[in-house]
Design an enzyme around this catalytic site. Structure first.
Site, PDB file in Angstrom:
ATOM      1  N   LYS A 250      -3.941 -16.210 -32.228  1.00 50.73           N
ATOM      2  CA  LYS A 250      -4.979 -17.749 -31.367  1.00 50.73           C
ATOM      3  C   LYS A 250      -5.849 -17.544 -31.836  1.00 50.73           C
ATOM      4  O   LYS A 250      -6.967 -18.388 -31.220  1.00 50.73           O
ATOM      5  CB  LYS A 250      -4.221 -18.010 -29.759  1.00 50.73           C
ATOM      6  CG  LYS A 250      -2.560 -18.469 -30.550  1.00 50.73           C
ATOM      7  CD  LYS A 250      -2.430 -20.026 -31.087  1.00 50.73           C
ATOM      8  CE  LYS A 250      -1.414 -20.767 -30.646  1.00 50.73           C
ATOM      9  NZ  LYS A 250      -1.485 -21.715 -31.993  1.00 50.73           N
TER      10      LYS A 250
ATOM     11  N   TYR B 201       1.274 -13.108 -31.093  1.00 54.70           N
ATOM     12  CA  TYR B 201       0.702 -14.011 -31.015  1.00 54.70           C
ATOM     13  C   TYR B 201      -0.977 -14.494 -30.402  1.00 54.70           C
ATOM     14  O   TYR B 201      -2.162 -15.100 -30.819  1.00 54.70           O
ATOM     15  CB  TYR B 201       1.152 -15.158 -29.391  1.00 54.70           C
ATOM     16  CG  TYR B 201       1.497 -15.971 -28.838  1.00 54.70           C
ATOM     17  CD1 TYR B 201       1.243 -17.559 -29.391  1.00 54.70           C
ATOM     18  CD2 TYR B 201       0.683 -16.012 -27.604  1.00 54.70           C
ATOM     19  CE1 TYR B 201       1.783 -18.555 -28.933  1.00 54.70           C
ATOM     20  CE2 TYR B 201       1.219 -17.786 -27.142  1.00 54.70           C
ATOM     21  CZ  TYR B 201       0.944 -18.807 -27.922  1.00 54.70           C
ATOM     22  OH  TYR B 201       0.707 -20.378 -27.430  1.00 54.70           O
TER      23      TYR B 201
ATOM     24  N   GLY C 207      10.768 -25.223 -34.015  1.00 49.02           N
ATOM     25  CA  GLY C 207      11.313 -27.036 -33.827  1.00 49.02           C
ATOM     26  C   GLY C 207      12.540 -27.066 -34.024  1.00 49.02           C
ATOM     27  O   GLY C 207      13.095 -26.696 -34.525  1.00 49.02           O
TER      28      GLY C 207
ATOM     29  N   ALA D 269      -3.836 -26.188 -30.261  1.00 52.74           N
ATOM     30  CA  ALA D 269      -2.846 -25.843 -29.576  1.00 52.74           C
ATOM     31  C   ALA D 269      -3.889 -24.397 -29.437  1.00 52.74           C
ATOM     32  O   ALA D 269      -2.954 -23.263 -30.008  1.00 52.74           O
ATOM     33  CB  ALA D 269      -1.389 -25.868 -29.896  1.00 52.74           C
TER      34      ALA D 269
ATOM     35  N   ARG E  66      11.934 -18.106 -22.670  1.00 49.26           N
ATOM     36  CA  ARG E  66      10.403 -18.753 -21.453  1.00 49.26           C
ATOM     37  C   ARG E  66      11.414 -18.377 -20.375  1.00 49.26           C
ATOM     38  O   ARG E  66      12.887 -19.340 -20.060  1.00 49.26           O
ATOM     39  CB  ARG E  66      10.031 -19.231 -22.203  1.00 49.26           C
ATOM     40  CG  ARG E  66       8.463 -19.196 -22.684  1.00 49.26           C
ATOM     41  CD  ARG E  66       7.967 -20.384 -23.207  1.00 49.26           C
ATOM     42  NE  ARG E  66       7.895 -21.072 -24.111  1.00 49.26           N
ATOM     43  CZ  ARG E  66       7.366 -22.275 -24.582  1.00 49.26           C
ATOM     44  NH1 ARG E  66       6.283 -21.710 -24.158  1.00 49.26           N
ATOM     45  NH2 ARG E  66       8.559 -22.827 -25.716  1.00 49.26           N
TER      46      ARG E  66
ATOM     47  N   ASP F  84       6.333 -29.890 -40.257  1.00 49.06           N
ATOM     48  CA  ASP F  84       6.718 -28.839 -39.468  1.00 49.06           C
ATOM     49  C   ASP F  84       8.317 -28.180 -40.070  1.00 49.06           C
ATOM     50  O   ASP F  84       8.418 -29.098 -40.827  1.00 49.06           O
ATOM     51  CB  ASP F  84       8.249 -29.643 -38.381  1.00 49.06           C
ATOM     52  CG  ASP F  84       7.693 -28.862 -36.917  1.00 49.06           C
ATOM     53  OD1 ASP F  84       8.587 -27.274 -37.043  1.00 49.06           O
ATOM     54  OD2 ASP F  84       7.535 -29.080 -35.518  1.00 49.06           O
TER      55      ASP F  84
ATOM     56  N   VAL G 274       3.083 -24.860 -42.791  1.00 47.75           N
ATOM     57  CA  VAL G 274       1.324 -25.069 -42.707  1.00 47.75           C
ATOM     58  C   VAL G 274       1.052 -23.788 -43.127  1.00 47.75           C
ATOM     59  O   VAL G 274      -0.245 -23.588 -42.992  1.00 47.75           O
ATOM     60  CB  VAL G 274       1.525 -26.124 -41.914  1.00 47.75           C
ATOM     61  CG1 VAL G 274       1.964 -26.963 -41.479  1.00 47.75           C
ATOM     62  CG2 VAL G 274       1.346 -25.304 -39.673  1.00 47.75           C
TER      63      VAL G 274
END
Ligand code: UDP
Length: 319
Positions: free
Chosen positions: A159, A155, A46, A124, A196, A41, A67
């Site tokens: 994805k 996003y 996070g 994910a 959110r 991470d 990453v």
């Protein structure tokens, strides 16, 4: 030990985004099933506190690494779970390039690690691949209605690219890959300032501040408690499926109904205020979960009331 017998007994799983909301819970779940985890991470969204309870365990390795840059992991790896990504629409505007890069470069680097290690792979993905859906509920076969250059595109398209890259590794490099599409998953360890709807409404209600409904509140979401949702992720990891699988619940609520549910569950007397709608906000969202139920034998067991109760407890204890 052959690779297969290793897989049946225990796995060494790299979890990218392992210090995030879902990644940290996935790490806990894998450990509870007897597997080892390598948590990778960069903690931009996070936080190491999410996995602080794992400190000192011999079956856990933690690596601080972005990453989206090429990376390696020492030792054997049986599975790569690519869960790294900011996931809040607020982040899509605050850190758009990080969001795009982790969906694209981050996915390719993670797939590349799986290829080098001879490991399986799961990514994910998200209901955002359906954009503002014109088909309701959304089955996996629906191609979606995405604005490719709108404010959510970093996003959504990231994805969608991640899914395309994953299937290319499966089809052309023979990697055993899986794609899980999450629909509004919530629970403890969501970030307080994530932006959110679940953390916002719960914390506004707990502080006695107005609950901020964007638009008229008629847009819907289907809320899934993380425990139920990760049960499906694990079933998918253990399966031989390679096609995408939706995961989420049938607990579809308008955002106004959700605000009222949060007020009832917290006992708060906060008022509800209406704010301008955000651009490209999907009007309705509910997964068709036929695949998860029939192919993986999955059923959720946590009601919205119960899930909200645990989530409220978590945020209360943070205060
Ligand atoms: N929303 C809201 N108030 C808030 C935060 C979000 O009304 O304080 C709405 C948002 O416009 C959307 C829904 O709640 O319609 C879910 O938003 P969220 O950011 O949780 O995730 P999304 O499903 O849009 O990715």
């Amino acid at each position: 030990m052959s690779k297969d017998s290793r897989l049946e007994r225990n796995m060494r799983v790299v979890v990218t985004g392992g210090a995030g909301f879902l990644g940290s819970h996935l790490s806990d779940l894998l450990l509870s099933k007897g597997h080892e985890v390598v948590i990778v991470d960069n903690v931009i969204t996070g936080a190491w506190k999410n996995v602080a309870h794992l400190d000192g365990r011999k079956d856990v390795v933690k690596i601080e690494q972005d990453v989206s840059l090429p990376f390696d992991v020492d030792g054997p790896v049986d599975f790569v779970a690519h869960f790294a990504s900011p996931a809040s629409p607020v982040d899509f505007q605050k850190i758009p390039f990080d969001v795009l890069r982790v969906g694209s470069h981050g996915t390719e680097n993670s797939l590349n690690l799986a290829e080098r290690k001879g490991a399986k792979f799961i990514v994910a993905s998200t209901s955002e691949v359906y954009g503002d859906p014109e088909v309701h509920p959304q089955p996996e076969s629906y191609w979606g209605n995405v604005n490719p250059n709108g404010i959510r595109a970093v996003y959504d398209e990231g994805k969608r690219f991640a899914e395309a890259m994953t299937m290319a590794y499966h089809r052309f490099k023979g990697i055993d890959t899986k794609i899980i599409r999450f629909f509004n998953t919530y629970g403890p360890r969501m970030r307080l300032d994530d932006g959110r709807v679940v953390p916002n409404f719960v914390n506004q209600a707990l502080r006695g501040e107005p609950l901020t409904v964007y638009g008229d509140g008629s847009q819907t979401r289907s809320f899934g408690y993380y425990g139920d949702i990760l049960d499906c992720v694990y079933r998918l990891m253990m399966s031989d499926l390679n096609d995408p699988v939706n995961i989420g619940t049938q607990e579809e609520r308008t955002i106004l109904e959700f605000a009222q549910a949060v007020l009832a569950a917290t006992g708060s007397s906060s008022e509800i205020v209406f704010m301008p709608a955000t651009a490209d906000d999907p009007k309705q969202r509910r997964p068709d979960t036929t695949r998860a139920r029939t192919l993986l034998g999955w059923e959720p067991t946590t009601s919205l009331d119960e899930g909200l109760k645990h989530t409220i407890e978590y945020f209360k204890n943070l205060a």
